[in-house]
Design a protein around this motif. Structure first.
Motif, short mmCIF file in Angstrom:
data_model
loop_
_atom_site.label_atom_id
_atom_site.label_comp_id
_atom_site.label_asym_id
_atom_site.label_seq_id
_atom_site.Cartn_x
_atom_site.Cartn_y
_atom_site.Cartn_z
N ILE A 173 0.81 -1.31 -0.11
CA ILE A 173 0.04 -0.08 0.20
C ILE A 173 0.89 1.14 -0.02
O ILE A 173 1.59 1.54 0.99
CB ILE A 173 -0.87 0.06 1.33
CG1 ILE A 173 -1.53 -1.31 1.42
CG2 ILE A 173 -1.97 1.16 1.09
CD1 ILE A 173 -2.17 -1.31 2.78
N GLY A 175 2.24 4.81 0.43
CA GLY A 175 1.78 5.88 1.26
C GLY A 175 1.59 7.11 0.95
O GLY A 175 1.87 7.46 -0.58
N VAL A 192 -6.11 2.30 1.09
CA VAL A 192 -5.87 1.11 2.20
C VAL A 192 -7.49 0.66 2.03
O VAL A 192 -7.32 -0.63 2.46
CB VAL A 192 -5.90 1.93 3.64
CG1 VAL A 192 -5.75 1.05 5.01
CG2 VAL A 192 -4.75 2.94 3.76
N PRO A 210 2.04 -2.03 4.37
CA PRO A 210 1.88 -0.27 4.18
C PRO A 210 3.22 0.13 4.29
O PRO A 210 4.07 -0.22 4.99
CB PRO A 210 0.90 0.07 5.80
CG PRO A 210 1.49 -1.37 6.65
CD PRO A 210 1.40 -2.39 5.66
N SER A 211 3.38 1.14 3.23
CA SER A 211 4.70 1.60 2.94
C SER A 211 4.67 3.11 2.95
O SER A 211 4.13 3.70 2.27
CB SER A 211 5.14 1.03 1.73
OG SER A 211 6.37 1.49 1.22
N GLU A 222 4.02 7.07 7.91
CA GLU A 222 2.34 7.01 6.90
C GLU A 222 2.39 5.42 7.18
O GLU A 222 1.04 4.99 7.27
CB GLU A 222 2.79 7.07 5.54
CG GLU A 222 3.27 8.64 5.43
CD GLU A 222 3.73 9.09 3.95
OE1 GLU A 222 3.75 8.13 3.16
OE2 GLU A 222 3.96 10.39 3.87
N ALA A 223 3.45 4.48 7.39
CA ALA A 223 3.25 2.97 7.36
C ALA A 223 2.36 2.81 8.97
O ALA A 223 1.47 1.98 8.81
CB ALA A 223 4.56 2.44 7.39
N MET A 226 -1.38 3.81 8.43
CA MET A 226 -2.22 2.96 7.79
C MET A 226 -2.12 1.49 8.71
O MET A 226 -3.46 1.00 8.60
CB MET A 226 -1.52 2.70 6.54
CG MET A 226 -1.44 3.52 5.41
SD MET A 226 -0.85 3.17 3.89
CE MET A 226 0.91 3.43 4.01
N ILE A 240 0.06 -7.93 9.05
CA ILE A 240 0.44 -6.48 8.49
C ILE A 240 1.95 -6.58 8.85
O ILE A 240 2.58 -7.00 9.71
CB ILE A 240 0.06 -5.53 9.48
CG1 ILE A 240 -1.60 -5.59 9.30
CG2 ILE A 240 0.29 -4.05 9.49
CD1 ILE A 240 -2.52 -4.69 10.53
N ASN A 252 9.31 3.09 -1.84
CA ASN A 252 8.31 2.32 -1.14
C ASN A 252 8.41 1.10 -1.89
O ASN A 252 8.25 0.10 -1.32
CB ASN A 252 6.95 2.75 -1.86
CG ASN A 252 6.24 4.06 -1.33
OD1 ASN A 252 5.57 4.79 -1.71
ND2 ASN A 252 6.45 4.31 0.13
#
Length: 349
Positions: A173, A175, A192, A210-211, A222-223, A226, A240, A252
């Motif tokens: 995902i 960011g 997301v 989440p990246s 940001e990770a 998320m 996750i 990313n």
């Protein structure tokens, strides 16, 4: 004998689109991330138009003329639509160069259209041929730029509707910026939510990655933001995997790739980002040698034109693409140069 007379040259009307669609299909099977696929799609669509018009039988010529007229009207309206969209983006998103792209592109096309009318007027008198030639060169350049952008836009949309495999092992995902330093923006929430949708539809739920790192104005990465959202939506902790070092799209993918490939088992991966951003992200995976499937999340309609123009500019900024763009522009200008060298001198006699 049906709508199409198979005993005549009309067979070409279906043979050509079949040929070009076949070439496009083979090229995309080999690698759908290549830039030349954009132009193959445009050619295939253009070759299909006469065939579709032929399906109207005796009205085929009228149908084709109507299509051409509608295209011309749309092109004349396009700059005004882009300019209006530019003001909407500036009002909603604030003043910045990236938010002005739709407005600037619309103004460029408008000037190109005005230059085309000026060319027609100036060519009436030989004394104005040099001015007309400059205007014509600008018109040809704008048309070329618009055709290249059109091919990019159509392909960006096309890859969104291609059926995609399921059963992913990992879903990255991408960011984006955070609100108040720790909350997901509407744009990031769409990404997301799309990843959660993929997760829930997958027969063997994948690991979500989440990246995104922590910006100077952000309280958490940001990770992590998320990940908190994913947990609140019921995604288990063991599904996750955080990548919290990256500061760009390339990072990313690079850092996520390192995390994924360091783990045992199969690594069939998808990336989720906004629909306008999928093609560029996939091109980065090509550079990294990282096979991925691109999945686009929705984008607010008013924001899409400016975002797509920004993506186009970023892709054209790549050295190889810029070189090909300039070569194509040079080839397009050859008839114009021939006009200046061979026709223009005689026109002044």
């Amino acid at each position: 004998m049906g709508i199409i007379d198979w005993s005549s040259g009309n067979t070409v009307l279906i043979a050509l689109p079949m040929l070009f669609w076949g070439i496009l299909a083979v090229s995309m099977i080999v690698d759908m991330r290549r830039m030349h696929n954009c132009f193959l799609l445009l050619v295939a669509l253009a070759a299909t138009v006469p065939f579709l018009c032929s399906l109207t039988g005796d009205r085929a010529i009228n149908t084709f003329a109507l299509f051409v007229l509608a295209t011309v009207v749309l092109l004349l309206m396009l700059p005004f639509l882009l300019i209006a969209n530019g003001f909407v983006v500036l009002r909603r998103e604030g003043f910045s160069l990236s938010n002005m792209l739709s407005l600037l592109f619309g103004l460029l096309i408008f000037v190109g259209e005005m230059a085309s009318f000026a060319t027609i007027y100036l060519l009436k008198g030989s004394l104005y041929f040099w001015f007309a030639s400059i205007a014509l060169a600008f018109v040809v350049s704008v048309i070329y730029l618009c055709v290249v952008f059109l091919s990019f836009m159509l392909y960006t949309l096309f890859i969104q509707v291609i059926p995609k495999k399921r059963d992913f092992d990992y879903v990255i995902i991408h960011g984006a910026g955070l609100l108040h330093g720790e909350e997901l923006t509407p744009l990031l929430r769409m990404r997301v939510d799309k990843a959660i949708e993929v997760y829930r539809k997958d027969p063997t739920p994948p690991v979500l990655v989440p990246s995104g790192g922590q910006g100077d104005d952000e309280l958490i990465s940001e990770a992590e933001a998320m990940a908190r959202y994913l947990r609140a939506k019921g995604i288990p902790e063991d599904k996750i995997l955080l990548e919290d070092r990256s500061t760009s799209t390339m990072e990313n993918l690079k850092y996520s790739q390192e995390l994924i490939e360091s783990r045992p088992g199969r690594h069939y991966t998808a990336l989720v980002t906004n629909n306008y951003h999928v093609f560029r992200a996939l091109r980065y995976t090509l550079q990294l040698g990282f096979p991925c499937t691109g999945i686009g999340s929705p984008t607010a309609l008013y924001y899409w034109p400016s975002a797509l123009i920004r993506e186009f500019a970023a892709i054209m900024h790549e050295k190889r693409n810029l070189r090909l763009f300039l070569i194509g522009w040079g080839i397009t200008m050859l008839p114009f140069l021939a006009f200046l060298l061979f026709i223009f001198p005689y026109a002044l006699m």
